[in-house]
Write a protein that holds these residues in place. Structure first.
Motif, mmCIF file in Angstrom:
data_model
loop_
_atom_site.group_PDB
_atom_site.id
_atom_site.type_symbol
_atom_site.label_atom_id
_atom_site.label_comp_id
_atom_site.label_asym_id
_atom_site.label_seq_id
_atom_site.Cartn_x
_atom_site.Cartn_y
_atom_site.Cartn_z
ATOM 1 N N ARG A 1 0.829 -1.195 0.000
ATOM 2 C CA ARG A 1 0.000 0.000 0.000
ATOM 3 C C ARG A 1 0.873 1.260 0.000
ATOM 4 O O ARG A 1 0.711 2.141 -0.830
ATOM 5 C CB ARG A 1 -0.915 -0.006 1.227
ATOM 6 N N ASP A 2 1.783 1.343 0.938
ATOM 7 C CA ASP A 2 2.668 2.508 1.036
ATOM 8 C C ASP A 2 3.711 2.216 2.094
ATOM 9 O O ASP A 2 3.590 1.270 2.880
ATOM 10 C CB ASP A 2 1.886 3.772 1.408
ATOM 11 N N LEU A 3 4.771 3.009 2.076
ATOM 12 C CA LEU A 3 5.773 2.950 3.126
ATOM 13 C C LEU A 3 6.395 4.324 3.312
ATOM 14 O O LEU A 3 6.303 5.188 2.431
ATOM 15 C CB LEU A 3 6.837 1.886 2.852
ATOM 16 N N ILE A 4 7.014 4.513 4.465
ATOM 17 C CA ILE A 4 7.849 5.673 4.737
ATOM 18 C C ILE A 4 9.188 5.151 5.244
ATOM 19 O O ILE A 4 9.234 4.373 6.202
ATOM 20 C CB ILE A 4 7.226 6.611 5.777
ATOM 21 N N ILE A 5 10.269 5.538 4.571
ATOM 22 C CA ILE A 5 11.621 5.247 5.037
ATOM 23 C C ILE A 5 12.180 6.546 5.605
ATOM 24 O O ILE A 5 12.171 7.578 4.924
ATOM 25 C CB ILE A 5 12.524 4.730 3.908
ATOM 26 N N SER A 6 12.652 6.512 6.834
ATOM 27 C CA SER A 6 13.159 7.724 7.464
ATOM 28 C C SER A 6 14.463 7.434 8.198
ATOM 29 O O SER A 6 14.816 6.279 8.452
ATOM 30 C CB SER A 6 12.124 8.311 8.421
ATOM 31 N N THR A 7 15.177 8.516 8.532
ATOM 32 C CA THR A 7 16.431 8.411 9.280
ATOM 33 C C THR A 7 16.310 9.252 10.541
ATOM 34 O O THR A 7 16.629 10.439 10.539
ATOM 35 C CB THR A 7 17.629 8.871 8.422
ATOM 36 N N PRO A 8 15.852 8.666 11.638
ATOM 37 C CA PRO A 8 15.694 9.410 12.899
ATOM 38 C C PRO A 8 17.013 9.579 13.639
ATOM 39 O O PRO A 8 17.973 8.820 13.464
ATOM 40 C CB PRO A 8 14.731 8.537 13.705
ATOM 41 N N GLU A 9 16.990 10.560 14.516
ATOM 42 C CA GLU A 9 18.115 10.800 15.424
ATOM 43 C C GLU A 9 18.221 9.687 16.455
ATOM 44 O O GLU A 9 19.322 9.328 16.891
ATOM 45 C CB GLU A 9 17.910 12.144 16.115
ATOM 46 N N GLY A 10 17.101 9.164 16.885
ATOM 47 C CA GLY A 10 17.076 8.127 17.913
ATOM 48 C C GLY A 10 15.661 7.926 18.390
ATOM 49 O O GLY A 10 14.729 7.893 17.587
ATOM 50 N N ASP A 11 15.461 7.821 19.693
ATOM 51 C CA ASP A 11 14.137 7.570 20.249
ATOM 52 C C ASP A 11 13.701 8.713 21.148
ATOM 53 O O ASP A 11 14.511 9.315 21.867
ATOM 54 C CB ASP A 11 14.132 6.256 21.035
ATOM 55 N N GLU B 1 15.540 12.724 7.343
ATOM 56 C CA GLU B 1 15.078 12.521 5.963
ATOM 57 C C GLU B 1 13.918 11.533 5.954
ATOM 58 O O GLU B 1 13.856 10.637 6.806
ATOM 59 C CB GLU B 1 16.205 11.977 5.074
ATOM 60 N N GLU B 2 13.031 11.703 4.969
ATOM 61 C CA GLU B 2 11.923 10.766 4.771
ATOM 62 C C GLU B 2 11.669 10.577 3.279
ATOM 63 O O GLU B 2 11.804 11.525 2.499
ATOM 64 C CB GLU B 2 10.635 11.292 5.413
ATOM 65 N N ARG B 3 11.305 9.361 2.913
ATOM 66 C CA ARG B 3 10.859 9.073 1.543
ATOM 67 C C ARG B 3 9.656 8.148 1.636
ATOM 68 O O ARG B 3 9.626 7.219 2.450
ATOM 69 C CB ARG B 3 11.953 8.386 0.723
ATOM 70 N N ASN B 4 8.667 8.392 0.772
ATOM 71 C CA ASN B 4 7.540 7.473 0.690
ATOM 72 C C ASN B 4 7.566 6.777 -0.659
ATOM 73 O O ASN B 4 8.400 7.079 -1.528
ATOM 74 C CB ASN B 4 6.218 8.208 0.927
ATOM 75 N N LEU B 5 6.647 5.842 -0.861
ATOM 76 C CA LEU B 5 6.696 4.987 -2.043
ATOM 77 C C LEU B 5 6.587 5.791 -3.330
ATOM 78 O O LEU B 5 7.256 5.476 -4.327
ATOM 79 C CB LEU B 5 5.585 3.931 -1.957
ATOM 80 N N GLU B 6 5.771 6.839 -3.336
ATOM 81 C CA GLU B 6 5.615 7.642 -4.541
ATOM 82 C C GLU B 6 6.880 8.408 -4.904
ATOM 83 O O GLU B 6 7.056 8.808 -6.058
ATOM 84 C CB GLU B 6 4.452 8.629 -4.377
ATOM 85 N N GLN B 7 7.766 8.627 -3.951
ATOM 86 C CA GLN B 7 8.997 9.369 -4.200
ATOM 87 C C GLN B 7 10.152 8.480 -4.630
ATOM 88 O O GLN B 7 11.259 8.977 -4.860
ATOM 89 C CB GLN B 7 9.390 10.144 -2.935
ATOM 90 N N LEU B 8 9.913 7.178 -4.733
ATOM 91 C CA LEU B 8 10.971 6.230 -5.056
ATOM 92 C C LEU B 8 10.737 5.579 -6.409
ATOM 93 O O LEU B 8 9.592 5.336 -6.811
ATOM 94 C CB LEU B 8 11.047 5.142 -3.973
ATOM 95 N N GLU B 9 11.815 5.313 -7.125
ATOM 96 C CA GLU B 9 11.743 4.588 -8.391
ATOM 97 C C GLU B 9 11.639 3.100 -8.090
ATOM 98 O O GLU B 9 12.440 2.550 -7.348
ATOM 99 C CB GLU B 9 12.981 4.877 -9.232
ATOM 100 N N ILE B 10 10.648 2.468 -8.714
ATOM 101 C CA ILE B 10 10.394 1.045 -8.493
ATOM 102 C C ILE B 10 10.513 0.318 -9.821
ATOM 103 O O ILE B 10 10.007 0.789 -10.858
ATOM 104 C CB ILE B 10 9.003 0.826 -7.880
ATOM 105 N N GLY B 11 11.186 -0.813 -9.835
ATOM 106 C CA GLY B 11 11.340 -1.594 -11.054
ATOM 107 C C GLY B 11 10.013 -2.118 -11.571
ATOM 108 O O GLY B 11 9.033 -2.230 -10.825
ATOM 109 N N ARG B 12 9.972 -2.441 -12.823
ATOM 110 C CA ARG B 12 8.724 -2.930 -13.436
ATOM 111 C C ARG B 12 8.259 -4.219 -12.794
ATOM 112 O O ARG B 12 7.071 -4.550 -12.819
ATOM 113 C CB ARG B 12 8.934 -3.116 -14.938
#
Length: 400
Positions: free
Chosen positions: A115-125, A135-146
């Motif tokens: 459905r979707d994902l968010i990849i992020s880089t947090p400082e910690g907890d 930084e954050e990226r979601n599925l629409e911002q990423l190139e996906i192979g066919r």
């Protein structure tokens, strides 16, 4: 040099057994701490509190020992149906992996049906005072192979293709996968590797490493137990009873997620009817949490959460959710598990609108009078089928 040259070293503390004894003593002290008056104190609360500490210890020890080497990273799954911390979303699959600035990391997998994902880089907890998300990226911002393949590079130096800059103070890579339609949405199997250690093996386990890991785990449990109880205590004081605040993005939260919520407090025979325009969001949900521990409730065996795909939306474009101790015979029931009070929270993710819910307390017997005529009735057989599907979906997501 150490401040006290005569103080035991990490090697000495581990080899003598002192480091393990200190861990056990600190965990015992946390157990005593949660019996103090600022924590929930009913017998049920105490049972859940000690279960919570056991879960925190599992999380902290695995994260600090088995998954703590940024030279040889692996994704650690957490905040599932049994290990819960920090108000987890019942519709998420959470993964995290340790990183360090010198590394170049590659995340790969096949996201077909996701459905979707968010990849992020947090400082910690958050309970460690680490709120930044770099930084954050979601599925629409990423190139996906066919064929559905995904490859993302996380590094300080720029790379072609999908690249997430690695901030010098980022502690880990966090992945949230969203499962809104529990019957059909896929969960991707993702792998993380550090490109310069692929094919190599980590060095033998050192006493100093284990000593530091046990210390980190103890602190993580200590801070978590106190922080989240205080977080909820302040929320309870700040929030009106049985009223939901408008959506916002809190410190430490993902930038594309709007959160809102309130504190329910219901007597026997009462229900809280939440009425809201359906958001224009790629994902949205509403769910319940227990006081003190900020755990999601029993997501497999009760309707304690509802996603946008699970919620019935009435013909006027609005949804009505009924929070009650007993089944009111409507599709959108959130089951309190017979708790007098707790937190209700909603999330609008990647949303073009930010509707704010209204709510009112009504007698359970009168719930139908506060719903549109086209709201369906819900039978006992339908509820059992709903729960059976939840049980199967949780097993697919967390048991395979």
């Amino acid at each position: 040099m150490p401040d006290d040259p005569g103080a035991p070293t990490g090697h000495d503390r581990l080899v003598s057994g002192a480091a393990w004894t200190e861990l056990c003593d600190r965990l015992a002290a946390v157990g005593r701490r949660i019996t103090e008056p600022d924590f929930p104190g009913t017998p049920r609360d105490r049972a859940e509190g000690f279960r919570y500490l056991a879960r925190l210890a599992v999380f902290a020890l695995q994260w600090s020992i088995e998954f703590s080497d940024p030279r040889f990273p692996a994704f650690y799954r957490y905040d599932d149906d049994v290990v819960k911390w920090g108000g987890p979303n019942a519709d998420n699959q959470y993964l995290r992996a340790k990183v360090e600035p010198a590394g170049t990391y590659r995340v790969t997998g096949n996201v077909t049906g996701l459905r979707d994902l968010i990849i992020s880089t947090p400082e910690g907890d958050m309970q460690l005072g680490q709120y930044r998300v770099f930084e954050e990226r979601n599925l629409e911002q990423l190139e996906i192979g066919r064929d559905g393949t995904l490859e993302v590079v996380v590094s300080a130096e720029q790379h072609p293709g999908n690249w997430i800059p690695l901030h010098p103070e980022a502690d880990h890579v966090l992945v949230r996968q969203y499962v809104s339609d529990w019957d059909h949405d896929a969960v991707a199997t993702l792998r993380v590797e550090r490109v310069d250690t692929v094919g190599a093996a980590p060095p033998p386990l050192e006493p100093e490493f284990m000593t530091a890991a046990l210390d980190r785990a103890a602190m993580w449990v200590e801070r978590s137990a106190v922080y989240w109880n205080e977080y909820l205590r302040q929320a309870r004081e700040r929030m009106g009873r049985n009223a939901l605040a408008p959506p916002m993005t809190p410190p430490g939260g993902a930038r594309d997620i709007l959160y809102g919520g309130g504190w329910w407090e219901l007597a026997d025979g009462e229900a809280l009817v939440v009425d809201c325009e359906a958001p224009e969001a790629r994902y949205w949900s509403i769910q319940l949490y227990n006081p003190g521990w900020f755990e999601s409730l029993d997501i497999a065996n009760r309707t304690v959460s509802l996603s946008g795909d699970q919620i019935h939306v009435d013909g006027d474009g609005r949804f009505r959710v009924v929070i009650a101790h007993d089944d009111p015979g409507v599709p959108n029931w959130l089951d309190t598990e017979h708790r007098r009070e707790g937190l209700v929270s909603y999330r609008w993710v990647f949303s073009a609108t930010a509707p704010a819910p209204a709510s009112r307390v009504v007698p359970v017997a009168d719930v139908r009078a506060h719903l549109p005529a086209d709201t369906p009735a819900w039978t006992g057989d339908q509820r059992r089928d709903q729960i059976a599907r939840r049980q199967a979906a949780v097993a697919r997501r967390f048991r395979t």
